[in-house]
Design a protein around this motif. Structure first.
Motif: not given
Length: 193
Positions: A165-193
């Motif tokens: 985010l600090k680098s303000q390089h959009k593609h780098r930000v999106l890549f990190q978002m994709a990595r964290l989205a996997v973890d976030y979705n796993v957390i959200m699925q475990s909470e909804t069960k």
């Protein structure tokens, strides 16, 4: 009264034929007007006259686009300097000597650290929101619209993401978002069960 005149050289030196009790008048349109009466001592030594610049109050200043003029180009700060926030300055000023002990005992130091951390998180959230990437959250990362703000708060907790985010390089930000989205979705699925 001879009314003899002279000019200084490039180093500000001058010479003039003068006698005791003669009055020298120094004038330049950029400097304050000055007078000096010649004394007996002045005739035996090289004397120095210190002039001061005129101070003029300006009614209006118009600044055009001089984006190349900044604190770094003026030599005020070194390149890479990051201006501390108000909370960071407060945190630094509250330390040292007996104040450190008092602040720790009263809990003020802890409160300042908490406020500083909260302030930094908010700044990072604002940076992220300025990138305007929310359209990717659902479409690309599978995060439901109701959880966009929660996802953003999850993102700014990750140091690797903050670096992107600090680098303000959009593609780098999106890549990190994709990595964290996997973890976030796993957390959200475990909470909804």
């Amino acid at each position: 009264m001879t009314k003899e005149s002279t000019k200084t050289d490039i180093n500000g030196r001058f010479s003039i034929n003068a006698l005791e009790d003669h009055l020298l008048v120094f004038y330049d349109k950029r400097l304050d007007y000055m007078r000096h009466s010649i004394s007996k001592e002045d005739l035996t030594v090289i004397f120095t006259v210190v002039m001061t610049y005129k101070i003029e109050e300006l009614k209006e200043v118009l600044v055009n686009n001089y984006s190349h003029i900044n604190a770094v180009s003026l030599g005020i700060v070194t390149p890479g300097f990051v201006m501390p926030t108000k909370r960071e300055r407060l945190m630094r000023s509250s330390g040292g000597g007996i104040f450190t002990v008092v602040n720790e005992l009263t809990g003020q130091a802890r409160d300042l650290r908490t406020a500083l951390a909260y302030s930094r998180k908010n700044e990072n959230l604002e940076k992220l929101q300025r990138l305007n990437l929310r359209s990717y959250y659902t479409k690309s990362f599978g995060v439901e619209a109701d959880y966009h703000e929660d996802f953003e708060r999850f993102l700014v907790e990750d140091a690797t993401f903050l670096s992107a985010l600090k680098s303000q390089h959009k593609h780098r930000v999106l890549f990190q978002m994709a990595r964290l989205a996997v973890d976030y979705n796993v957390i959200m699925q475990s909470e909804t069960k």
